[in-house]
Design a protein around this motif. Structure first.
Motif, PDB file in Angstrom:
ATOM      1  N   MET A   1       0.640  -0.925   0.203  1.00  0.00           N
ATOM      2  CA  MET A   1      -0.048  -0.189   0.323  1.00  0.00           C
ATOM      3  C   MET A   1       0.763   1.247  -0.204  1.00  0.00           C
ATOM      4  SD  MET A   1      -3.119   0.557  -0.655  1.00  0.00           S
ATOM      5  CE  MET A   1      -4.494   1.016   0.024  1.00  0.00           C
ATOM      6  N   GLU A   2       2.580   1.087   0.469  1.00  0.00           N
ATOM      7  CA  GLU A   2       2.743   2.278   0.575  1.00  0.00           C
ATOM      8  C   GLU A   2       3.563   2.587  -0.908  1.00  0.00           C
ATOM      9  OE1 GLU A   2       7.482   2.597   1.855  1.00  0.00           O
ATOM     10  OE2 GLU A   2       6.544   2.075   3.786  1.00  0.00           O
ATOM     11  N   LYS A   3       3.852   1.859  -0.982  1.00  0.00           N
ATOM     12  CA  LYS A   3       3.661   1.027  -2.912  1.00  0.00           C
ATOM     13  C   LYS A   3       2.633   2.806  -3.519  1.00  0.00           C
ATOM     14  CE  LYS A   3       6.120  -0.153  -7.454  1.00  0.00           C
ATOM     15  NZ  LYS A   3       7.299  -0.312  -7.433  1.00  0.00           N
ATOM     16  N   PHE A   4       1.941   1.903  -3.355  1.00  0.00           N
ATOM     17  CA  PHE A   4       0.360   3.054  -3.852  1.00  0.00           C
ATOM     18  C   PHE A   4       0.207   4.477  -3.795  1.00  0.00           C
ATOM     19  CE2 PHE A   4      -3.768   4.464  -3.595  1.00  0.00           C
ATOM     20  CZ  PHE A   4      -4.418   4.206  -4.734  1.00  0.00           C
ATOM     21  N   TYR A   5       0.694   4.648  -2.539  1.00  0.00           N
ATOM     22  CA  TYR A   5       0.559   6.262  -2.706  1.00  0.00           C
ATOM     23  C   TYR A   5       1.824   6.815  -2.848  1.00  0.00           C
ATOM     24  CZ  TYR A   5      -3.197   4.925   1.499  1.00  0.00           C
ATOM     25  OH  TYR A   5      -3.796   3.923   1.928  1.00  0.00           O
ATOM     26  N   CYS A   6       3.118   6.299  -2.795  1.00  0.00           N
ATOM     27  CA  CYS A   6       3.816   7.113  -3.190  1.00  0.00           C
ATOM     28  C   CYS A   6       3.419   7.523  -4.602  1.00  0.00           C
ATOM     29  CB  CYS A   6       4.830   6.353  -3.257  1.00  0.00           C
ATOM     30  SG  CYS A   6       5.988   5.922  -1.861  1.00  0.00           S
ATOM     31  N   GLU A   7       2.972   6.669  -5.744  1.00  0.00           N
ATOM     32  CA  GLU A   7       2.975   6.302  -7.582  1.00  0.00           C
ATOM     33  C   GLU A   7       1.622   7.833  -7.303  1.00  0.00           C
ATOM     34  OE1 GLU A   7       4.296   5.378  -9.674  1.00  0.00           O
ATOM     35  OE2 GLU A   7       5.686   4.934  -8.689  1.00  0.00           O
ATOM     36  N   LYS A   8       0.521   7.353  -5.985  1.00  0.00           N
ATOM     37  CA  LYS A   8      -0.388   9.112  -6.166  1.00  0.00           C
ATOM     38  C   LYS A   8       0.235  10.052  -6.025  1.00  0.00           C
ATOM     39  CE  LYS A   8      -4.682   7.306  -6.181  1.00  0.00           C
ATOM     40  NZ  LYS A   8      -5.687   7.937  -7.591  1.00  0.00           N
ATOM     41  N   ILE A   9       0.972   9.879  -4.943  1.00  0.00           N
ATOM     42  CA  ILE A   9       1.833  10.979  -4.563  1.00  0.00           C
ATOM     43  C   ILE A   9       2.929  12.155  -6.262  1.00  0.00           C
ATOM     44  CG2 ILE A   9       3.573  12.710  -3.547  1.00  0.00           C
ATOM     45  CD1 ILE A   9       3.079  10.633  -1.181  1.00  0.00           C
ATOM     46  N   ASN A  10       3.334  11.040  -6.684  1.00  0.00           N
ATOM     47  CA  ASN A  10       3.957  11.179  -7.888  1.00  0.00           C
ATOM     48  C   ASN A  10       3.132  11.796  -9.118  1.00  0.00           C
ATOM     49  OD1 ASN A  10       6.701  10.594  -7.349  1.00  0.00           O
ATOM     50  ND2 ASN A  10       6.792   8.612  -7.610  1.00  0.00           N
ATOM     51  N   TYR A  11       2.361  10.958  -9.041  1.00  0.00           N
ATOM     52  CA  TYR A  11       0.572  11.771 -10.328  1.00  0.00           C
ATOM     53  C   TYR A  11       0.513  12.712 -10.130  1.00  0.00           C
ATOM     54  CZ  TYR A  11      -3.022  11.320 -13.435  1.00  0.00           C
ATOM     55  OH  TYR A  11      -4.774  11.946 -13.484  1.00  0.00           O
ATOM     56  N   TYR A  12       0.493  12.931  -8.958  1.00  0.00           N
ATOM     57  CA  TYR A  12      -0.644  14.674  -8.606  1.00  0.00           C
ATOM     58  C   TYR A  12       1.100  15.410  -8.222  1.00  0.00           C
ATOM     59  CZ  TYR A  12      -4.877  13.327  -6.731  1.00  0.00           C
ATOM     60  OH  TYR A  12      -6.113  12.414  -7.296  1.00  0.00           O
ATOM     61  N   LYS A  13       2.263  14.953  -8.122  1.00  0.00           N
ATOM     62  CA  LYS A  13       3.000  15.972  -8.689  1.00  0.00           C
ATOM     63  C   LYS A  13       3.481  16.488 -10.049  1.00  0.00           C
ATOM     64  CE  LYS A  13       6.719  13.924  -6.180  1.00  0.00           C
ATOM     65  NZ  LYS A  13       7.752  13.774  -5.984  1.00  0.00           N
ATOM     66  N   LEU A  14       2.718  15.244 -11.279  1.00  0.00           N
ATOM     67  CA  LEU A  14       2.965  15.591 -12.279  1.00  0.00           C
ATOM     68  C   LEU A  14       1.394  16.814 -12.465  1.00  0.00           C
ATOM     69  CD1 LEU A  14       3.900  15.264 -15.090  1.00  0.00           C
ATOM     70  CD2 LEU A  14       2.484  13.113 -15.156  1.00  0.00           C
ATOM     71  N   LEU A  15       1.005  16.058 -12.154  1.00  0.00           N
ATOM     72  CA  LEU A  15      -0.690  17.431 -12.083  1.00  0.00           C
ATOM     73  C   LEU A  15      -0.090  18.745 -11.905  1.00  0.00           C
ATOM     74  CD1 LEU A  15      -3.680  15.333 -11.900  1.00  0.00           C
ATOM     75  CD2 LEU A  15      -3.014  16.372 -13.898  1.00  0.00           C
ATOM     76  N   PHE A  16      -0.110  18.533 -10.630  1.00  0.00           N
ATOM     77  CA  PHE A  16       0.762  19.829 -10.561  1.00  0.00           C
ATOM     78  C   PHE A  16       1.614  21.288 -11.087  1.00  0.00           C
ATOM     79  CE2 PHE A  16       3.856  22.653  -7.627  1.00  0.00           C
ATOM     80  CZ  PHE A  16       2.808  23.682  -6.764  1.00  0.00           C
ATOM     81  N   THR A  17       2.891  20.293 -11.563  1.00  0.00           N
ATOM     82  CA  THR A  17       3.688  20.956 -12.775  1.00  0.00           C
ATOM     83  C   THR A  17       3.114  21.464 -13.840  1.00  0.00           C
ATOM     84  OG1 THR A  17       5.504  19.031 -11.663  1.00  0.00           O
ATOM     85  CG2 THR A  17       5.633  20.111 -13.490  1.00  0.00           C
ATOM     86  N   ALA A  18       1.792  20.157 -14.701  1.00  0.00           N
ATOM     87  CA  ALA A  18       1.589  20.547 -15.406  1.00  0.00           C
ATOM     88  C   ALA A  18       0.145  21.789 -15.283  1.00  0.00           C
ATOM     89  CB  ALA A  18       0.609  19.746 -15.608  1.00  0.00           C
ATOM     90  N   ALA A  19       0.029  22.027 -13.624  1.00  0.00           N
ATOM     91  CA  ALA A  19      -1.396  23.153 -13.811  1.00  0.00           C
ATOM     92  C   ALA A  19      -0.454  25.020 -13.248  1.00  0.00           C
ATOM     93  CB  ALA A  19      -1.787  22.846 -12.823  1.00  0.00           C
TER      94      ALA A  19
END
Length: 74
Positions: free
Chosen positions: A1-19
């Motif tokens: 589950m820890e890896k899942f949260y890390c992947e979600k955080i990375n995905y939102y970092k990518l969205l943050f950069t694009a926004a």
């Protein structure tokens, strides 16, 4: 589950950069074309300049949520 949260955080970092990039791109475009805008262009850019910061705030909130979930698991 820890890896899942890390992947979600990375995905939102990518969205943050694009926004952030889209927001500053719109600000720059508005600044360059501010004297030659039609009323439709002005309405569209105002809507974008309102919606993009709201989406940035939502992405930051989701990133904080997943960071807190990751801290609780440790």
């Amino acid at each position: 589950m820890e890896k899942f949260y890390c992947e979600k955080i990375n995905y939102y970092k990518l969205l943050f950069t694009a926004a952030i990039t889209a927001f500053y791109g719109c600000c720059g475009w508005f600044y360059i074309n501010r004297f030659s805008l039609s009323s439709l262009d002005l309405v569209i850019i105002i809507i974008l300049l309102i919606l993009l910061p709201m989406s940035i705030i939502a992405v930051i909130c989701k990133m904080r949520y997943y960071i807190e979930k990751l801290k609780i698991k440790d």
